[in-house]
Every structure is written in C-alpha cells, then in structure tokens.
Design a protein around this motif. Structure first.
Motif, PDB file in Angstrom:
ATOM      1  N   SER A  42     -61.795 -47.160 137.009  1.00  0.00           N
ATOM      2  CA  SER A  42     -61.830 -46.306 135.832  1.00  0.00           C
ATOM      3  C   SER A  42     -61.061 -46.966 134.700  1.00  0.00           C
TER       4      SER A  42
ATOM      5  N   GLY B 151     -60.333 -40.332 136.045  1.00  0.00           N
ATOM      6  CA  GLY B 151     -60.918 -41.046 134.924  1.00  0.00           C
ATOM      7  C   GLY B 151     -62.111 -40.387 134.298  1.00  0.00           C
ATOM      8  N   ASN B 152     -62.439 -39.137 134.685  1.00  0.00           N
ATOM      9  CA  ASN B 152     -63.663 -38.495 134.218  1.00  0.00           C
ATOM     10  C   ASN B 152     -63.432 -37.229 133.406  1.00  0.00           C
TER      11      ASN B 152
END
Length: 756
Positions: free
Chosen positions: A268, A193-194
């Motif tokens: 996320s 999710g980053n």
C-alpha cells in the motif's frame, strides 16, 4: 601553477621540516560559477534532487517566504531563499545551505511545514518511529531553530482511546485546516491503505483556543464516503451504520482513461493533497497511489468537515498535460513563483529508481497557477523545477578534477549512474572546462559525452578519477563502470607531457584486472599505499561497508592486485546499512602529512590520520565535520585546490545526481625549509599586443605553446628575478600557454592572450 589534488595519494618527501598542527575544516561555498548551454546556473552546487517534497517557510528576516525541499530518496533537507528573478519578474530560489543544519536529524519518508499554532512561523511535521513528530518553530531574527513539541502526535480513535495518529511510512498525509475553524486537521489512510481517516483538531471545540494539537477521529470509518483498493478503482457512496459496518448501497467507479490493470501494488502507499480544484468552495482531494502512474482528482460534493462526501473522480489531472510518472505521484500546493497564488508541484514519491523507470533529472514538475488559490488553473510550465538551476545528472554524481587543457587551472569531469529507461539505462561523463582563473573557477559545460563513452561502451555507475599511473608528471584517467557482464576498470594513459593539454585515447585504454570481491557499487581509489612507486587500490565495499586494501604485486603497466587487508583502517563490516566509503588521501593542511577523508553513503564525512598500511588498529579520527550537516547520501568525493590558497578543497557527488563544493578552511601549517609555490602572475602585460615580459621565480627555460600543446616559439633560457622580453608579434591573435621549466622545480604555466 597550483598543486593538483585528486583521488590519489600525494607523496611527501622525507624531510625533517619544522611543523605545527593545523585544524581541519570545510564550509560550503557557492562562488564558483557553472554555465550549461549558455545559461549561468543560479544554484549549481545544490546537490541535485530526485523525489522532492516542497514547503514554504520564512528562513531569513526579509518579508518573503523561502523554500524547504525534502528529498525522499536521500532523506535530505535543502533550503532555498527567495530572491528577485534575475532574468525577469517574479521569484527565483537561491540555494542557501547555511539553514539546513537547523532542521532535526534523522528525517525520513516525509516532511511537511505547517503553522499549527498560527504564530506566523511554520512548524515541522514528519514521520518518526512512533508515528508523527512535531517540532515547534522557535526562529527569531533570521536564526532558524526548532524544538520538539510532541512525539508521537496522539488522537482519540474510533474506540474512544488515545493512540498515535497513524501514517504509513509509504504515505504522505494532508495537514491543513480542512474545516476552516482555525486549527489544523489531518487526513490520512488506515493501516490497510484503503480507507481514509479524518483526524479533526478539537482544540477550538474543547478549549475555545486555536493552535492546539488535540485530535479526534471523526466521520467514522466512512469519512468521505469512498473506498479504494488498487489503481483507479474507487468505490463511492460508501456508507456505514452506527457500528461502523459497511452498508450495501456502495457503487464502484472505474476510469476509462487509465487502465488499473496496468499496475498492481506490491504494497500500500498513498499521497494526499487538499485543493479546491474547481472553485466551488468544497475542498477536493488530489490522490496518488503507489502503483498508479496518474494523479486522481476526487470531487467533494459535501462539506469541508467530517461530513465530506466524495462522489466522483478524474483519473487525469490537470486535464491538459496531466501529472504522469512511472509510479506513485505526489503533489504539493505552494506559491513557488511569488505571485501570491498557490501553484502545484508534482514529483514521484518513491525511495529508489526501481527498474530504472524514472528520469531523476526531470522529476520536479511545476504547474503554474494561472487562476487564483480559490479557483486554480494549473498549467505545466516545466518538468525540472529547481533542477534546471543546479547541476543534476540524475543519480550518483562522481566528480574528478584535473587540468585537462593545460592552461594551469583545474577542469572537471563528472560521471553518474545513468539515464534512460529500463534496459536503455546507461552512463557517460560530463566535461566542464574551467574558463576562470586559478583563484576563481568558472566551469562551462563542454560535452555530456566525454570521449564518446556512450557510443563506445555500454556502462552504468561510471566513476572517473585521476592518478599519475606512469609517474611521468601528467595525470592519467581511470574510469570504472559496470557493463552487462562485469565491472570494468579502464586506464587511459595521458600521451601528453606535463603542463599541456591532456591526450586520452579510449580505444587504447588499458584494462586493469577487476579485484576479487569487487561489486558493482564499490568505490575504487588508486593510491600508492606502500610507497613502492606502483599504484595500489583502496576499495570501499558496498556489500560490507569495509575498506579493502589491494597491493600491486605486478608492475605499473601490468598490475596484479593482491588482497592484503579486508578491514583497512580497522573498519568493521556494516551489514545492516551497506555503508560504502568514498576514499580520498591528501594533505589537507599543508603539514606534509596525508589525511584520509571518508565520505560515506549515509551522508557522513570524516577526516582521519592516514594509517600505517600494515597496521590493523582502528583509524584515528581528526574531525567529524559536524558543521557541514548532511551533504547528501551515497557520497563520492574528490579534492583539489580550486581557489589558489594551496589547500585542497572538497567536492562531493551525491545520490541525487548533483555536486556540493566545500572550501577548505583548515588552519594552514607553515613548514619551514619548503619553498613557497608561486601563485601570482609572472608574465605581463596580459593581454598583450606584441611584447611579453617574463619575470620568473626561478631559473629555467621558457616555452610558448598553443592551447593544444604545440610549440609556437623556440625555448629560451631565463634567469631568476630578471626580466626577459619575448616577442609574440609573429603569432596570430589568440590564447597561448607560457611554460616555465627548471631543474627539480614544478613546471609553471600561465595563460596569455595576444590581442593586436
């Protein structure tokens, strides 16, 4: 006066009439008008919106794009056609449910419409259990249809192996021609999710042809050269060496406008939209995060390709009246006002109203583009785009229909889950007066706080219904709701006689005992199941998905509800989905036999034979009503004859806070030996300046009443099919009720206007 059908059991006389079978059916009908604050709603029966996702598409065969809206909280597609704005220039959107069944089911999480093969018809991209599913648009001549093209959509990953394109179920990806080479690309986030992932479409590069679905991840694991973890804590100048390892020269930027410590993610979740926000030719990103209230703009200083380079961000966008929701904003870049320039539509990307933080009556923010698509200038125009054109009470609308003012047509009450934020979340009932006729209803909002409920009671999840509890011919009102301490059932006995305006006293309401096992979101239907003249209960269980039957072992005034059957109709527990049933019992085709309608929280509506209450056998299905598609979710149903054809029509409240109206198209059964009910006028002229002629369909007495039920002239006897003249000259100008009552006959009431 037409028959009244509500959430009740309609008792049929035990007569040996000749009968014939009649097929059951319903279709969506948009004709009843609804007026709110002097505005006639354009699409009153669209069913409400909570977390809408927007895409334009050509649905009919005109030259304008239409609109498809996917609601994440209900997994429902709603379709709107473009029409000329009835109050000015530009485009308005008219609800058109006939196109909805063309879309595949089930759909969930997200739906974007993009023309991937550039044939002029937008195709469907949506999540699937395998990744991304793509449906090709095969529509022709206004007949909308889609065919599965690929599931899952594949890409060549960093390891040079083929794998499904990854999109987390929480996310909304970008699907657009980012590098302007004639085929569509995809931008999403990795599983952590980053880190963003750029899936470049290689169709042109590998085949020389546009319109393919050949993807490869390019730009490595550092595409865009930014990284994020929590809320508004972007790291820019994020570099990778040839092996994909992170170099050491990254810099972190944090916003001073929105404090990232205000919210931390539980999981996320990211939304992405591509817009060149400043007209420099470089495509920027609009980014929403699961725990952020703001929409961030990430500025691209690189190329529109795998060489993109995002170097800074703004935490508030647009700068004036920025997008701010309690959490997880998403935006969509589409022309929704018909001026040829793409606008911005914002909504929360949540699946539920966690902690009652959201106002789902105003969760569709329209930013009009006062600039151009190439150099936009987004200005907030309204926060209830489309929602203001429909009945939208927020969440879980619950309709009930009865003649409240005694004028012979059916009025409407609508309960709902509640409005407000957090601990201030509470519900009430909206009241609509029918100012139309028995054949053509026209509902006008009277109040949003019927009987002053919000001042007197602190309730949520309010569901109103009608039943003649005291068996005197007038409809009593049952209100169920959830207080801070318990589930409450309040019964308001109608103090007025049959055929005149209802009189309900909230302070004097009876408190029925809450049945054992009843939960906050269970749905209660009052019905004389065992035909002993006393009201019993059928309850759709939210926790189990079953129907429980409680027999009234007490009296009408003081009921004692004893559990008789925990799986009424043979419906077994459904622990996986908590599928609550809204229950309606009514004669749907006039054959003097009751049917059972089950409107379910999963959106299905089915019609069954009404079972023997002592039987444990499964319900017998009559019709699954597949033609109506998915009306919504968490459905709450009622029925009533709104168009005067002596067949009860269907009203459905939805989780999205709106209503769906379906006309009864069942084949009406002709039952011999039963007198036909009067539907045509039997008083004339109307309006009148003095004298009124009454030609009654049966012998009895005639009374003239005020709208409030006060007797205005002495009663007089009338004979069947004989004209009787009544002098109204002593009455002031106004609207009155003429009531005909005869032995063993239903009272008939007609509205008459005196105008001198």
């Amino acid at each position: 006066m037409k028959k009244l059908f509500t959430l009740c059991f309609l008792l049929s006389p035990l007569l040996n009439y000749a009968q014939s079978g009649g097929a059951i059916g319903f279709r969506y009908d948009q004709s009843p008008t609804v007026t709110v604050n002097s505005n006639v709603l354009l699409s009153p029966w669209a069913g409400g919106l909570n977390t809408p996702q927007y895409s334009t598409i050509r649905l009919n065969d005109d030259t304008r794009d239409d609109l498809v809206v996917f609601d994440r909280t209900t997994n429902k597609v709603s379709t709107f056609i473009a029409i000329d704005n009835p109050t000015g220039s530009g485009t308005s959107w008219k609800y058109a449910p006939e196109y909805e069944t063309a879309f595949p089911t089930p759909l969930y999480s997200w739906l974007l419409l993009v023309d991937y093969d550039f044939d002029g018809r937008k195709d469907i991209f949506t999540t699937s259990v395998n990744g991304i599913a793509v449906y090709h648009n095969e529509s022709q001549a206004g007949q909308v249809s889609f065919k599965l093209a690929v599931d899952p959509l594949l890409t060549i990953g960093l390891s040079e192996t083929s794998q499904p394109v990854y999109v987390a179920n929480t996310d909304i990806p970008v699907i657009t021609d980012y590098d302007d080479d004639g085929d569509i690309d995809i931008i999403t986030f990795d599983a952590d999710g980053n880190i963003p992932a750029y899936q470049q479409n290689m169709s042109v590069e590998k085949t020389g042809k546009k319109g393919g679905l050949i993807f490869q991840r390019t730009g490595g694991s550092c595409w865009g050269h930014f990284h994020k973890e929590f809320c508004n804590d972007f790291t820019f100048n994020y570099q990778c060496d040839g092996s994909g390892r992170v170099a050491a020269n990254a810099t972190t930027a944090k916003s001073s406008k929105v404090d990232p410590s205000r919210a931390r993610p539980l999981h996320s979740g990211n939304t992405l939209t591509v817009v060149d926000t400043d007209g420099d030719g470089k495509k920027d990103l609009l980014f929403g995060f699961v725990s952020c209230e703001n929409l961030a703009r990430l500025r691209n200083d690189g190329a529109n390709s795998d060489k993109a380079n995002f170097t800074s961000y703004d935490s508030l966008f647009p700068a004036v009246n920025p997008v701010l929701f309690p959490a997880f904003p998403a935006v969509f870049f589409e022309d929704v006002d018909g001026d040829g320039q793409k606008d911005l539509i914002a909504s929360p990307n949540v699946t539920a109203n966690d902690n009652y933080a959201f106002d789902f009556r105003a969760s569709s923010w329209f930013y009009k583009n006062k600039g151009t698509t190439a150099k936009p200038d987004f200005q907030l125009a309204q926060k209830d785009f489309l929602q203001s054109d429909m009945l939208d009470l927020g969440e879980r609308a619950a309709p009930a229909l009865a003649d409240l003012d005694g004028d012979g047509d059916l009025d409407m009450l609508v309960g709902y889950d509640g409005v407000g934020l957090g601990s201030n979340y509470r519900a009430s009932i909206w009241q609509f007066e029918n100012k139309g006729t028995t054949q053509n209803p026209a509902f006008v909002l009277v109040t949003t706080d019927y009987l002053g409920l919000t001042k007197s009671l602190t309730l949520t999840h309010i569901v109103p219904s009608f039943f003649d509890v005291d068996a005197n011919g007038s409809m009593d009102l049952i209100i169920t709701g959830t207080s801070t301490q318990a589930i409450e059932i309040r019964v308001l006995i109608n103090a007025a006689a049959k055929g005149v305006a209802s009189q309900y006293n909230l302070a004097g309401a009876l408190r029925w005992p809450t049945p054992d096992l009843m939960g906050a979101l269970d749905l209660l239907t009052v019905v004389d199941v065992d035909k002993d003249g006393k009201p019993d209960l059928l309850i759709g269980s939210n926790s189990l998905g079953t129907i429980r039957y409680y027999r009234n072992a007490g009296t009408t005034a003081s009921p004692t509800f004893q559990l008789q059957n925990q799986t009424f109709g043979g419906i077994k527990p459904d622990l996986a989905f908590n599928n609550t049933h809204s229950i309606v019992v009514a004669d749907l085709n006039g054959d003097q036999k009751n049917e059972l309608i089950l409107a379910e929280s999963n959106g299905k509506v089915r019609v069954y034979q009404f079972p023997d209450p002592t039987s444990q056998s499964p319900l017998t299905l009559i019709d699954s009503l597949a033609s109506i598609g998915l009306p919504g979710t968490s459905l709450i149903a009622t029925v009533a004859d709104l168009d005067g054809d002596q067949l009860p029509d269907l009203m459905l409240g939805t989780q999205a806070g709106g209503l769906r109206y379906l006309k009864n198209t069942s084949k009406k059964v002709v039952v011999t030996g039963v007198p036909e009910e009067v539907t045509g006028p039997w008083t004339f002229p109307n309006p009148t300046d003095r004298y009124l002629t009454v030609r009654p369909p049966y012998a009895g007495t005639i009374e003239v009443l005020s709208i409030s039920g006060q007797t205005m002239l002495p009663a007089q006897t009338v004979a069947i099919d004989t004209d009787t003249t009544i002098d109204l000259g002593s009455l002031p100008d106004g609207t009155y009720l003429v009531r005909l009552m005869g032995a063993n006959r239903p009272a008939l009431v007609q509205k008459v206007v005196v105008w001198k």
